[in-house]
Write a protein that holds these residues in place. Structure first.
Motif, PDB file in Angstrom:
ATOM      1  N   LEU A 293       1.024  -1.119  -0.005  1.00 25.05           N
ATOM      2  CA  LEU A 293       0.007   0.021   0.021  1.00 25.05           C
ATOM      3  C   LEU A 293       0.906   1.332  -0.078  1.00 25.05           C
ATOM      4  O   LEU A 293       0.425   2.190  -0.647  1.00 25.05           O
ATOM      5  N   THR A 375      -9.277   2.981   0.526  1.00 24.29           N
ATOM      6  CA  THR A 375      -8.643   1.844   0.897  1.00 24.29           C
ATOM      7  C   THR A 375      -8.132   1.943   2.340  1.00 24.29           C
ATOM      8  O   THR A 375      -8.158   1.004   3.459  1.00 24.29           O
ATOM      9  N   TRP A 378     -11.066   2.196   4.787  1.00 20.86           N
ATOM     10  CA  TRP A 378     -11.273   0.669   5.121  1.00 20.86           C
ATOM     11  C   TRP A 378     -10.426   0.102   5.820  1.00 20.86           C
ATOM     12  O   TRP A 378     -11.077  -0.764   6.777  1.00 20.86           O
ATOM     13  N   HIS A 397     -12.558  -5.816   1.348  1.00 21.52           N
ATOM     14  CA  HIS A 397     -12.252  -4.627   0.598  1.00 21.52           C
ATOM     15  C   HIS A 397     -10.753  -4.460   0.423  1.00 21.52           C
ATOM     16  O   HIS A 397     -10.140  -4.359  -0.629  1.00 21.52           O
ATOM     17  N   VAL A 398     -10.195  -4.487   1.646  1.00 24.21           N
ATOM     18  CA  VAL A 398      -8.722  -4.116   1.643  1.00 24.21           C
ATOM     19  C   VAL A 398      -7.881  -5.255   0.898  1.00 24.21           C
ATOM     20  O   VAL A 398      -6.886  -4.969   0.172  1.00 24.21           O
ATOM     21  N   MET A 401      -8.232  -4.635  -2.650  1.00 23.80           N
ATOM     22  CA  MET A 401      -7.799  -3.429  -3.394  1.00 23.80           C
ATOM     23  C   MET A 401      -6.176  -3.450  -3.233  1.00 23.80           C
ATOM     24  O   MET A 401      -5.720  -2.775  -3.938  1.00 23.80           O
ATOM     25  N   THR A 402      -5.656  -3.941  -2.355  1.00 29.28           N
ATOM     26  CA  THR A 402      -4.066  -4.102  -1.932  1.00 29.28           C
ATOM     27  C   THR A 402      -3.379  -4.695  -3.532  1.00 29.28           C
ATOM     28  O   THR A 402      -2.435  -3.671  -3.851  1.00 29.28           O
TER      29      THR A 402
END
Length: 609
Positions: A293, A375, A378, A397-398, A401-402
Motif C-alpha cells: 500500500l 482503502t 477501510w 475490501h482491503v 484493493m491491495t
C-alpha cells in the motif's frame, strides 16, 4: 524548474466530502475524538514539511547518490540526515502508531496522505521510513512481549529504522528458495547466516541502529515457503557492539539514487525469532501488505508531481497556433483558462493532443486518490470498528484493493511520467527540468514488493477465484450503491455548468461497468474449471478491467460530492476531470474484458534464437 506543491485542497476534498471520513471517525473508538479540523491541521503541517524540507533536496540527491566504503559504511546525500532529524523531531514516524505504544494514534488515512506527499516530494529519501510502519505492525502483531518492549519504542519514535530482508541471489520472488540459516542458541537467540540482496536502507547514516527483519530457515525445516521463519536482527546489540552483519555494497540503479539499496551479509549474527517457527511468511505478510500500500502511494505521488509540473509548463510554453476554443464547453469550465498567445504562438495547453494527455493524467490522479484513501479508510475500519461484521467486510475490501492499487497506481505513475515528459519535448530529457528523474524513480515501484504481474496473479487466483467471488461481490455491491446514490442525487442536482445530466451519466456508466465485470468474472471462473492455466495468462487484463471499474466508482463519488457546489469553478473542474475519465478512459474496459475471454487464443512458447 521542478517543484512539488502538495494538493491540500484536493486531498481534503476526498477526505471530507467524497469519503466523508470525519463522520466515520466517531464510530471508531480509537479515533472518536478526531475531527476534520484536526485532520486539516495535520495535513497542512505535512504539506509544509514536505515542500520546505524534503522536496528541495530531491534533485541534488539524485545527482550525488549514496556512497559506500569497503568497511561497509554508507553515506546518504547531503541534507538527508538533517531532514531525517527534522522528521523525527516533528513526530511523523509515530503518526499512525498506537497511543499506548508512544504513537499519536491517528487514522491510517492520514498516514496515507503523508506517504503520498513524501513520495511526490522525494522518493529516494522516503525509502528510509517507507518500511517503518510495516515493521511496527509486524513486531506488534507477532513478536514476543520482550521483543516488543525492547524494539517498538525506537521504531515508533523513528530513532531506529527497519528493513525487510527477503530476497537472495537465487531467490527472487520465489521465497521458497531462501537459504539463510538460523541456528538456535542456548539463551533462546538465533545465529543468522546468509546473504540478502536489494535491501532498501540496509545500511545508512540516518540512525545509529537498524532493525533487520530477516526471512530464514531453522535446522530441519521443510523445503519451500512452509519452512521459513522470521528473525529480528539488529545492527547494534544492547552492549553497543556491532552485530555480525555488514553491507557488502550498494547497487548503482536507474533511479531512487538517494536510497541505499544494499547487499547484506549475515555471518552468525545474533537475532531472535518473531512468531512461530515455520510461520515466517505469515508474520512477514503483515509488513509486505503494508509495504504494498505504501508503494501504491509512491505511484500516486509520482503521477501527481508529474501532472502538476506538466500542467504549469504547458501554460507557459508557447508554440504554434491552436484552433479557437468555443465560448462554451470544456474550455469555459477550466479553473485557469489559457489565453491565446501572440506572434510567438499559443500556449501548448490549447493544443488538442496536449489537452488529451493532461486530461488523462488528471483523471487518473484524482480517481486513484479516491481509491487509495478509501482503502486506507477501510483499513481503519478493519482494525478499529466495534462491529465484527463491519470489520470483516472492510478487511475484504482491503484484501481486494491491495494488489490492485500496488499494480495500477505504480504503472500509471510510470506511464504518466512518461506521457508528461513528452510535453516538454527535448527539455524533458535533461535533468534540469526534473521529469526525467521522476520517470526513472517511478519505474522501480512496478517491480519491488511483488512485481505487478505477481499482484495480478494474486488478485485473480487468490482473491477473485479463491473465495468463489465472495469478496468481489461485496465490493461490487458497494460500488453499485454509489451508482444508486448518483441516480437519486440527479433529481436534486440534474445539470452541471455544462448543461449535461452529469450525475445520471456517471450512474449509468458505473452500473454498466459493474454488470460487465461481474459477467466477465463469472465467465473466467467457469473457464478456469476446464483450463486452470488461462486465468494466469489474462491476469493482467483482469486487473486492468477491475481497476477501471474501481475508477468509475471513484469518479462517480467525486462528481456527486462536487455537484453539491453548483456555480463554483473549482468543483466544476472536478466534474470535468471525472467526466473525462468516464468518457475517454472507461471505454477501455470493453477491450480488457474481451481479452479475458478465451475465444481460441493461445500464448506461444518462447524459443531461444
Amino acid at each position: 524548474m521542478w517543484s512539488y506543491e502538495p494538493p491540500l485542497r484536493a486531498m481534503r476534498f476526498v477526505i471530507d466530502e467524497v469519503l466523508d471520513a470525519p463522520a466515520d471517525w466517531p464510530r471508531l473508538p480509537a479515533h472518536a475524538d478526531f475531527d476534520a479540523d484536526t485532520a486539516a491541521a495535520v495535513i497542512a503541517e505535512a504539506g509544509k514539511f514536505v515542500s520546505e524540507v524534503i522536496a528541495p533536496i530531491n534533485g541534488a540527491a539524485d545527482l550525488e547518490g549514496c556512497k559506500w566504503t569497503p568497511d561497509g559504511k554508507v553515506t546518504t546525500p547531503a541534507g538527508y540526515r538533517d531532514a531525517w532529524r527534522a522528521y523525527v523531531d516533528a513526530g511523523w514516524p509515530a503518526l499512525a502508531c498506537d497511543a499506548d505504544l508512544g504513537g499519536q494514534g491517528l487514522p491510517l488515512l492520514l498516514n496515507a496522505v503523508l506517504n503520498e506527499m513524501l513520495a511526490a516530494g522525494n522518493h529516494g529519501w522516503t525509502m528510509y521510513p517507507g518500511l517503518l510502519h510495516g515493521a511496527y505492525e509486524c513486531i506488534k502483531a507477532h513478536a514476543s512481549p520482550a521483543l516488543r518492549e525492547r524494539w517498538l519504542p525506537g521504531i515508533v519514535s523513528g530513532e531506529t529504522l527497519a528493513t525487510m530482508c527477503l530476497t537472495e541471489p537465487q531467490a527472487g520472488s520465489d521465497l521458497g528458495q531462501v537459504r539463510t540459516r538460523a541456528e538456535p542458541q542456548a539463551d533462546g537467540s538465533l545465529r543468522i547466516s546468509g546473504n540478502k540482496i536489494f535491501i532498501s536502507g540496509g545500511e545508512h547514516d540516518l540512525t545509529d541502529n537498524i532493525v533487520h527483519l530477516v526471512l530464514c530457515r531453522l535446522p530441519d525445516a521443510p523445503a519451500g515457503s512452509k519452512g521459513l521463519s522470521l528473525a529480528l536482527v539488529p545492527k547494534l546489540l544492547d552492549d553497543g557492539s556491532r552485530n555480525a552483519l555488514r553491507c557488502d555494497g550498494i547497487e548503482k540503479k536507474m533511479g531512487i539514487k538517494g536510497s541505499a539499496t544494499c547487499v547484506m551479509a549475515f555471518e552468525g549474527a545474533t537475532g531472535w525469532l518473531i512468531g512461530e517457527p515455520g510461520r515466517g511468511l505469515n508474520a512477514m505478510f503483515v509488513m509486505m501488505n503494508s509495504a504494498r500500500l505504501h508503494v501504491a502511494m509512491q505511484g500516486l505521488g509520482h503521477l501527481e508531481a508529474a501532472t502538476q509540473n506538466a500542467l504549469r509548463y504547458v501554460h507557459e510554453r508557447t508554440q504554434g497556433k491552436a484552433r479557437p476554443a468555443p465560448a462554451n464547453g470544456l474550455a469555459a469550465s477550466m479553473t485557469v483558462a489559457p489565453q491565446r498567445g501572440g506572434a510567438a504562438g499559443d500556449p501548448i495547453a490549447l493544443h488538442a493532443p496536449v489537452r488529451r494527455i493532461l486530461s488523462r493524467l488528471q483523471a487518473l490522479a484524482e480517481g486513484q486518490r479516491v481509491l487509495a484513501y478509501a482503502t486506507a479508510q477501510w483499513l481503519d475500519r478493519a482494525e478499529q470498528h466495534p462491529d465484527a461484521a463491519e470489520r470483516e467486510k472492510a478487511l475484504g475490501h482491503v484484501e481486494l484493493m491491495t494488489p490492485l492499487l500496488k499494480a495500477m497506481l505504480t504503472e500509471n505513475g510510470f506511464l504518466g511520467a512518461s506521457d508528461a515528459l513528452q510535453l516538454w519535448g527535448g527539455y524533458g530529457y535533461v535533468h534540469e527540468y526534473g521529469i526525467e528523474q521522476t520517470l526513472r524513480d517511478s519505474r522501480i515501484a512496478m517491480i519491488y514488493e511483488g512485481t505487478n504481474e505477481i499482484q495480478a496473479l494474486d488478485l485473480v487466483q487468490r482473491k477473485l477465484l479463491g473465495d468463489e467471488g465472495r469478496r468481489l461481490g461485496a465490493l461490487l455491491d458497494e460500488f453499485a450503491a454509489e451508482a444508486a446514490a448518483c441516480r437519486a442525487a440527479s433529481e436534486a442536482c440534474d445539470r452541471d455548468a455544462l448543461g449535461t445530466p452529469v450525475l445520471r451519466e456517471f450512474a449509468t456508466a458505473l452500473e454498466d461497468a459493474i454488470v460487465a465485470f461481474r459477467a466477465g468474472a463469472e465467465e473466467l471462473a467457469q473457464v478456469a474449471r476446464d483450463d486452470p492455466g488461462w486465468p494466469a495468462a489474462v491476469a493482467g487484463d483482469v486487473l486492468k478491467a477491475f481497476g477501471l471499474v474501481a475508477l468509475a466508482w471513484g469518479w462517480a463519488r467525486s462528481a456527486r460530492a462536487a455537484a453539491r457546489h453548483p456555480g463554483d469553478a473549482w468543483y466544476a473542474q472536478r466534474i470535468v476531470i471525472a467526466g473525462h475519465g468516464r468518457d475517454w478512459l472507461l471505454p477501455e474496459l470493453r477491450l480488457r474484458l474481451e481479452l479475458v475471454r478465451p475465444c481460441g487464443r493461445e500464448l506461444p512458447w518462447l524459443v531461444k534464437a
